[in-house]
Enzyme design. Structure first.
Site, PDB file in Angstrom:
ATOM      1  N   LYS A   1       0.838  -1.217   0.000  1.00  0.00           N
ATOM      2  CA  LYS A   1       0.000   0.000   0.000  1.00  0.00           C
ATOM      3  C   LYS A   1       0.862   1.253   0.000  1.00  0.00           C
ATOM      4  O   LYS A   1       0.665   2.152  -0.814  1.00  0.00           O
ATOM      5  CB  LYS A   1      -0.903   0.003   1.245  1.00  0.00           C
ATOM      6  CG  LYS A   1      -1.580   1.338   1.504  1.00  0.00           C
ATOM      7  CD  LYS A   1      -2.538   1.288   2.671  1.00  0.00           C
ATOM      8  CE  LYS A   1      -1.942   1.567   4.026  1.00  0.00           C
ATOM      9  NZ  LYS A   1      -1.660   2.984   4.327  1.00  0.00           N
ATOM     10  N   ASN A   2       1.823   1.312   0.920  1.00  0.00           N
ATOM     11  CA  ASN A   2       2.553   2.560   1.106  1.00  0.00           C
ATOM     12  C   ASN A   2       3.629   2.794   0.051  1.00  0.00           C
ATOM     13  O   ASN A   2       4.241   3.867   0.015  1.00  0.00           O
ATOM     14  CB  ASN A   2       3.124   2.621   2.528  1.00  0.00           C
ATOM     15  CG  ASN A   2       2.008   2.798   3.545  1.00  0.00           C
ATOM     16  OD1 ASN A   2       0.874   3.140   3.199  1.00  0.00           O
ATOM     17  ND2 ASN A   2       2.304   2.523   4.819  1.00  0.00           N
TER      18      ASN A   2
ATOM     19  N   CYS B   1      -5.464   7.674   9.175  1.00  0.00           N
ATOM     20  CA  CYS B   1      -5.813   7.187  10.503  1.00  0.00           C
ATOM     21  C   CYS B   1      -5.591   8.281  11.543  1.00  0.00           C
ATOM     22  O   CYS B   1      -4.687   9.103  11.420  1.00  0.00           O
ATOM     23  CB  CYS B   1      -4.960   5.968  10.850  1.00  0.00           C
ATOM     24  SG  CYS B   1      -5.278   4.573   9.769  1.00  0.00           S
TER      25      CYS B   1
ATOM     26  N   ARG C   1      -1.003  14.924  13.255  1.00  0.00           N
ATOM     27  CA  ARG C   1      -0.098  14.412  12.210  1.00  0.00           C
ATOM     28  C   ARG C   1       0.312  15.603  11.329  1.00  0.00           C
ATOM     29  O   ARG C   1      -0.265  15.835  10.270  1.00  0.00           O
ATOM     30  CB  ARG C   1      -0.780  13.318  11.383  1.00  0.00           C
ATOM     31  CG  ARG C   1      -1.059  12.057  12.183  1.00  0.00           C
ATOM     32  CD  ARG C   1      -1.689  10.979  11.333  1.00  0.00           C
ATOM     33  NE  ARG C   1      -0.737  10.284  10.482  1.00  0.00           N
ATOM     34  CZ  ARG C   1      -1.060   9.303   9.646  1.00  0.00           C
ATOM     35  NH1 ARG C   1      -2.307   8.911   9.545  1.00  0.00           N
ATOM     36  NH2 ARG C   1      -0.151   8.709   8.905  1.00  0.00           N
TER      37      ARG C   1
ATOM     38  N   ASP D   1       3.660   0.558  12.284  1.00  0.00           N
ATOM     39  CA  ASP D   1       2.479  -0.063  11.664  1.00  0.00           C
ATOM     40  C   ASP D   1       2.296  -1.529  12.062  1.00  0.00           C
ATOM     41  O   ASP D   1       1.330  -2.171  11.645  1.00  0.00           O
ATOM     42  CB  ASP D   1       2.560   0.063  10.132  1.00  0.00           C
ATOM     43  CG  ASP D   1       2.448   1.498   9.678  1.00  0.00           C
ATOM     44  OD1 ASP D   1       1.998   2.346  10.474  1.00  0.00           O
ATOM     45  OD2 ASP D   1       2.819   1.796   8.525  1.00  0.00           O
TER      46      ASP D   1
ATOM     47  N   ARG E   1      -9.139  -0.621   3.974  1.00  0.00           N
ATOM     48  CA  ARG E   1      -8.306   0.445   3.406  1.00  0.00           C
ATOM     49  C   ARG E   1      -6.922  -0.089   3.058  1.00  0.00           C
ATOM     50  O   ARG E   1      -6.258   0.468   2.177  1.00  0.00           O
ATOM     51  CB  ARG E   1      -8.150   1.599   4.415  1.00  0.00           C
ATOM     52  CG  ARG E   1      -9.387   2.457   4.538  1.00  0.00           C
ATOM     53  CD  ARG E   1      -9.100   3.680   5.355  1.00  0.00           C
ATOM     54  NE  ARG E   1      -7.844   4.269   4.946  1.00  0.00           N
ATOM     55  CZ  ARG E   1      -7.065   5.018   5.709  1.00  0.00           C
ATOM     56  NH1 ARG E   1      -7.420   5.296   6.934  1.00  0.00           N
ATOM     57  NH2 ARG E   1      -5.933   5.512   5.253  1.00  0.00           N
TER      58      ARG E   1
HETATM   59  N1  EPU Z   1       5.966  14.282  11.050  1.00  0.00           N
HETATM   60  C1  EPU Z   1       6.128  15.607  11.375  1.00  0.00           C
HETATM   61  N2  EPU Z   1       6.040  16.521  10.363  1.00  0.00           N
HETATM   62  C2  EPU Z   1       5.802  16.163   9.060  1.00  0.00           C
HETATM   63  C3  EPU Z   1       5.646  14.799   8.742  1.00  0.00           C
HETATM   64  C4  EPU Z   1       5.734  13.863   9.767  1.00  0.00           C
HETATM   65  O1  EPU Z   1       6.337  15.959  12.520  1.00  0.00           O
HETATM   66  O2  EPU Z   1       5.744  17.054   8.196  1.00  0.00           O
HETATM   67  C5  EPU Z   1       6.064  13.264  12.119  1.00  0.00           C
HETATM   68  C6  EPU Z   1       4.767  12.492  12.291  1.00  0.00           C
HETATM   69  O3  EPU Z   1       3.847  13.163  13.128  1.00  0.00           O
HETATM   70  C7  EPU Z   1       5.252  11.189  12.868  1.00  0.00           C
HETATM   71  C8  EPU Z   1       6.618  11.000  12.193  1.00  0.00           C
HETATM   72  O4  EPU Z   1       7.006  12.295  11.729  1.00  0.00           O
HETATM   73  O5  EPU Z   1       5.457  11.351  14.237  1.00  0.00           O
HETATM   74  C9  EPU Z   1       6.625  10.038  11.019  1.00  0.00           C
HETATM   75  O6  EPU Z   1       5.618  10.400  10.079  1.00  0.00           O
HETATM   76  P1  EPU Z   1       5.736  10.052   8.533  1.00  0.00           P
HETATM   77  O7  EPU Z   1       5.712  11.333   7.774  1.00  0.00           O
HETATM   78  O8  EPU Z   1       6.885   9.124   8.319  1.00  0.00           O
HETATM   79  O9  EPU Z   1       4.388   9.303   8.279  1.00  0.00           O
HETATM   80  P2  EPU Z   1       3.394   9.420   7.081  1.00  0.00           P
HETATM   81  O10 EPU Z   1       4.129   9.681   5.807  1.00  0.00           O
HETATM   82  O11 EPU Z   1       2.289  10.342   7.437  1.00  0.00           O
HETATM   83  C10 EPU Z   1       3.550   6.895   6.459  1.00  0.00           C
HETATM   84  C11 EPU Z   1       2.554   5.781   6.299  1.00  0.00           C
HETATM   85  C12 EPU Z   1       2.010   5.381   7.655  1.00  0.00           C
HETATM   86  C13 EPU Z   1       3.169   5.001   8.573  1.00  0.00           C
HETATM   87  C14 EPU Z   1       4.229   6.113   8.618  1.00  0.00           C
HETATM   88  C15 EPU Z   1       5.457   5.736   9.421  1.00  0.00           C
HETATM   89  C16 EPU Z   1       1.655   6.210   4.123  1.00  0.00           C
HETATM   90  C17 EPU Z   1       0.488   6.632   3.294  1.00  0.00           C
HETATM   91  N3  EPU Z   1       1.480   6.220   5.433  1.00  0.00           N
HETATM   92  O12 EPU Z   1       2.805   7.968   7.040  1.00  0.00           O
HETATM   93  O13 EPU Z   1       1.209   4.248   7.409  1.00  0.00           O
HETATM   94  O14 EPU Z   1       2.693   4.774   9.870  1.00  0.00           O
HETATM   95  O15 EPU Z   1       4.623   6.471   7.284  1.00  0.00           O
HETATM   96  O16 EPU Z   1       6.078   4.626   8.856  1.00  0.00           O
HETATM   97  O17 EPU Z   1       2.687   5.848   3.604  1.00  0.00           O
HETATM   98  C18 EPU Z   1      -0.427   2.639   7.861  1.00  0.00           C
HETATM   99  O18 EPU Z   1      -0.149   2.124   6.775  1.00  0.00           O
HETATM  100  O19 EPU Z   1      -1.182   2.103   8.718  1.00  0.00           O
HETATM  101  C19 EPU Z   1       0.116   3.948   8.180  1.00  0.00           C
HETATM  102  C20 EPU Z   1      -0.362   4.726   9.129  1.00  0.00           C
END
Ligand code: EPU
Length: 417
Positions: free
Chosen positions: A10-11, A105, A110, A294, A386
């Protein structure tokens, strides 16, 4: 003993689908999982003028030649997190972008400040008003050096996508190293981009004038694979999990060995064999190659079986604990203190009506339901769909007695003006 096939990631699939928006031409994407976040993403692109054709159950042809920037559907965009990759793709191709705030989620706050910081460093002026994120730039995307304050999968990929067709060299420092970051870089390179270093904490992107179409197969989903591994451990089973990259599963495997589960690795499969009793253990979630956040809720469900007190320290999200209340309804002895979850295991769980609080929380209660006697009813199961392709069918194939009764989609409650 049973076996199960893991679907595409997915990701990884999400950013690659949105990165197609950079390309004038056709991209054929293989190993696409049949899940809701992917369907929503194709709908978003189609609504913007793209053509998406399903060639077989897991293969799609995406043609974004006629895509019109700034026209994505607000209500669809807010259904998932990955829709924010449209920002990088629109900015990279058109020098401007306008996309509604993403959904995803609910784990507390976030932020997307690192994405915004990156777009601004690339020469964009970013406005966040009226529910939209808007990027404008007089000179398009200009290469630069960007240091991320946190390791962010989304920000790393978004900047990589935007910079792929920008002018000059972009260097991302403190980049996320997840396999899906590498997969997206590989896809972009197959389309003619010049990206090196993905998978390390420094990524170099030499902008190229344009990208061309290509054929690309998405990597297997490490979290789906990990979920089946943990479900096997939780139910004292023996399952061969096919279509995986064992290297991506190293931390999940290591933490299963610690509780007494056997994991045999093959080229593209792992075989998990679990004993009747598991040992207690602790883990802290970390960015890759650490133990993935995750996999936290699934591991918590499994640890209800391990005698003694186990713990999980959630270091990525401030509030990924909503699923705990659901496991408690099933008799789990769990306490949350700050970011630490303590699980007093060893007592059998009991069936109860529960809900999926989010995607991974949902699969965790499903694993708990497999662990207990009696019939469990799981509400809000559309959240599990999802991210898990044919979860009921795959679990039935492994001997579970599970069926989907209904899975209604909640109606969007808020519209953009
Ligand atoms: N963060 C910030 N600022 C930002 C972006 C992130 O502070 O601008 C923080 C977040 O709050 C968090 C950490 O950095 O504490 C990591 O966030 P990240 O940006 O890596 O997460 P994401 O891109 O929003 C993706 C996956 C998530 C997975 C995370 C961590 C996708 C669509 N989502 O989210 O997947 O948990 O990376 O590996 O790729 C899931 O599949 O269940 C899921 C939640």
């Amino acid at each position: 003993m049973g076996s199960v096939e893991v679907s595409g990631s997915k990701n990884a699939a999400l950013p690659i689908i949105y990165a197609c928006a950079l390309v004038s031409g056709k991209c054929v994407l293989e190993n696409i999982p049949n899940i809701r976040d992917i369907h929503f993403s194709f709908e978003i692109l189609k609504g913007m003028g793209a053509t998406v054709r399903m060639l077989d159950r897991t293969t799609y042809e995406v043609d974004c030649t006629d895509l019109v920037p700034g026209t994505s559907n607000y209500d669809l965009v807010r259904k998932l997190r990955g829709s924010y990759y449209l920002l990088g793709a629109e900015f990279g191709r058109f020098g401007k972008a306008k996309v509604g705030f993403p959904g995803g989620c609910n784990f507390g706050v976030r932020p997307i400040d690192q994405h915004i910081k990156g777009f601004e460093a690339l020469g964009g002026t970013v406005n966040t008003e009226g529910g939209y994120i808007e990027i404008e730039s007089e000179n398009g995307v200009n290469g630069t050096n960007i240091f991320f304050d946190v390791s962010s999968v989304g920000a790393t990929i978004n900047i990589m996508i935007a910079a792929a067709t920008g002018k000059g060299l972009t260097i991302i420092d403190n980049a996320a190293k997840e396999p899906h970051v590498v997969d997206c870089a590989n896809f972009l390179n197959t389309c003619g981009a010049n990206i090196s270093g993905a998978g390390s904490d420094m990524i170099r992107i030499k902008g190229v004038p344009e990208l061309h179409g290509c054929s690309y197969a998405i990597i297997p989903d490490m979290i789906e694979a990990g979920s089946f591994m943990v479900a096997t451990a939780a139910t004292s089973g023996s399952v061969r999990i096919n279509n995986v990259i064992p290297k991506h599963l190293e931390s999940i495997t290591a933490k299963l060995l610690e509780v007494g589960v056997e994991v045999e690795e093959f080229d593209d499969a792992v075989h998990v064999t679990a004993p009747e009793k598991l040992r207690k253990t602790s883990v802290k979630t970390l960015p890759y190659p650490g133990f993935p956040t995750d996999m936290h809720p699934q591991r918590c469900a499994m640890l209800c079986k391990a005698e003694g007190v186990s713990s999980i320290n959630e270091s990525i999200y401030e509030n990924r604990f909503r699923y705990v209340e659901e496991l408690k309804r099933m008799g789990a002895q769990i306490k949350v203190d700050g970011r630490i979850v303590s699980i007093e295991g060893g007592n059998p769980l009991s069936a109860a009506p529960v809900v999926a609080t989010d995607l991974r929380g949902g699969i965790a209660v499903m694993i708990a339901a497999l662990m207990c006697e009696g019939q469990t009813e799981i509400g809000e199961c559309h959240l599990i769909e999802r991210g898990y392709d044919d979860i009921c069918g795959k679990l039935r194939g492994l001997g579970a007695d599970i069926r989907k009764v209904e899975c209604p989609e909640p109606v969007a409650t808020q519209k953009a003006n």
